[in-house]
Design a protein around this motif. Structure first.
Motif, PDB file in Angstrom:
ATOM      1  N   SER A 100      36.216  11.834  92.185  1.00  0.00           N
ATOM      2  CA  SER A 100      35.549  10.820  92.997  1.00  0.00           C
ATOM      3  C   SER A 100      34.043  10.798  92.744  1.00  0.00           C
ATOM      4  N   GLN A 104      31.850   7.699  91.387  1.00  0.00           N
ATOM      5  CA  GLN A 104      30.679   7.147  92.066  1.00  0.00           C
ATOM      6  C   GLN A 104      29.508   6.968  91.105  1.00  0.00           C
ATOM      7  N   THR A 108      27.975   3.357  89.946  1.00  0.00           N
ATOM      8  CA  THR A 108      26.556   3.051  90.143  1.00  0.00           C
ATOM      9  C   THR A 108      25.913   2.597  88.844  1.00  0.00           C
ATOM     10  N   VAL A 128      25.090   1.684  96.677  1.00  0.00           N
ATOM     11  CA  VAL A 128      25.566   3.051  96.889  1.00  0.00           C
ATOM     12  C   VAL A 128      25.945   3.264  98.351  1.00  0.00           C
ATOM     13  N   GLN A 132      29.645   4.281  99.689  1.00  0.00           N
ATOM     14  CA  GLN A 132      29.907   5.499 100.453  1.00  0.00           C
ATOM     15  C   GLN A 132      30.593   5.187 101.779  1.00  0.00           C
ATOM     16  N   SER A 148      30.344  11.806 102.029  1.00  0.00           N
ATOM     17  CA  SER A 148      30.083  10.367 101.921  1.00  0.00           C
ATOM     18  C   SER A 148      29.262   9.864 103.094  1.00  0.00           C
TER      19      SER A 148
END
Length: 345
Positions: A100, A104, A108, A128, A132, A148
């Motif tokens: 994960s 992320q 991004t 972001v 999250q 998160s």
């Protein structure tokens, strides 16, 4: 007292919506907090390794935003599947967290490439934050939701610098934490414990970090001009929490508790971190979170020690703030021992 009798008593007093006790299964049991912290660190380290491995394989795709986003979605799906298939397996959950985190970073990068090389970094921060928040809802793992939640708060504050929304986010952070704690028993009775618990812990830790962000020992922070507004917001939250949680006690101890809180914030308004730390201490202690209470107390002591070395105030002013803070804490201790000793017992 059994769990069933406890929820029946809570329901009679109006604290929970139903007298039916939630069904606790093995998958609901979580590891100790220090194990989760270690697993979180290992997950980050594993995520960096996985990212490096993927980067070596698909470096030619880094400029292709669509393919990068597809890879990120695939990693998110794999992480979700591993959490569902192995909810109590330490290796499986660690690997899912690593996947994960890698997803992320890839997402991004893909978003930054999609909006152009001259993209405003604040827009990336908004992306972001939204990502999250979505992961908090979707990922069925307490540690992932905790991380998160904290990263969402950090991203929101970074994104809000340009729009001067920092005081509003301070208010939203404090209010959300207090509302969730007040409604926690109802949410647990509804079967939302795995969601609400890590979110509360994450928001509390973020609040501690937010209060310490005004320390200028390492240079002036971009949100430092909002120190007064932050102090006002945290003051209102602290006083509101004391008022709400003394609603069922006698008038004299309730007034004493509120006055003690007011005296404390009056003498510490130039140090928002002290107000945030005491607020988290009260929230954590009142909700039975021992580890979070200890962490908040350590944060309080750390802020007291670093506050003395901040450069934006004179030595006399800092000494007065620290002396009055100590005196007000002693007053609060006396009020607690005099009027609330029975509750502590």
């Amino acid at each position: 007292m059994t769990l069933e009798s406890l929820f029946a008593a809570l329901h009679r007093d109006g604290h929970v919506a139903t007298s039916q006790a939630p069904q606790i299964t093995f998958s609901d049991l979580s590891s100790p907090w220090y194990t989760r912290v270690l697993m979180g660190f290992m997950g980050w380290l594993g995520g960096l390794f996985v990212l490096g491995f993927l980067g070596a394989l698909i470096a030619v795709l880094f400029s292709n935003s669509i393919l990068m986003m597809i890879i990120a979605i695939g990693l998110f799906a794999g992480s979700f599947a591993m959490y569902r298939a192995m909810p109590t397996n330490d290796f499986g959950t660690q690997f899912a967290l690593a996947a994960s985190i890698c997803a992320q970073v890839v997402a991004t990068i893909a978003f930054g490439n999609a909006v152009g090389q001259s993209v405003d970094p604040y827009n990336v921060a908004w992306f972001v934050a939204a990502m999250q928040i979505a992961l908090v809802v979707l990922m069925p793992n307490a540690l992932h939701r905790l991380l998160s939640t904290m990263f969402a708060v950090v991203a929101l504050f970074v994104a809000a610098q340009k729009g001067l929304l920092v005081p509003a986010l301070d208010a939203a952070l404090a209010v959300t934490l207090l509302l969730l704690v007040r409604a926690e028993s109802t949410l647990v009775a509804m079967g939302r414990r795995q969601l609400v618990e890590p979110v509360i812990n994450g928001l509390a830790i973020a609040l501690l970090v937010r209060g310490a962000a005004h320390a200028t020992i390492f240079g002036e922070a971009p949100w430092f001009p909002f120190a007064l507004q932050t102090a006002v917001v945290f003051t209102m939250a602290l006083v509101a929490w004391v008022v709400l949680n003394t609603s069922r006690v006698a008038m004299v101890p309730r007034i004493a508790a509120v006055l003690a809180a007011v005296v404390y914030v009056v003498v510490t308004w130039r140090a928002p971190g002290l107000i945030a730390s005491v607020l988290v201490v009260l929230v954590a202690f009142g909700s039975g979170r021992r580890a979070l209470t200890a962490f908040a107390l350590v944060a309080l002591l750390a802020y007291l020690s670093t506050f003395y070395y901040q450069m934006h105030m004179s030595l006399m002013a800092k000494s007065m703030v620290l002396a009055l803070s100590g005196a007000s804490l002693l007053v609060m201790w006396w009020v607690h021992r005099t009027y609330f000793a029975g509750e502590a017992a």
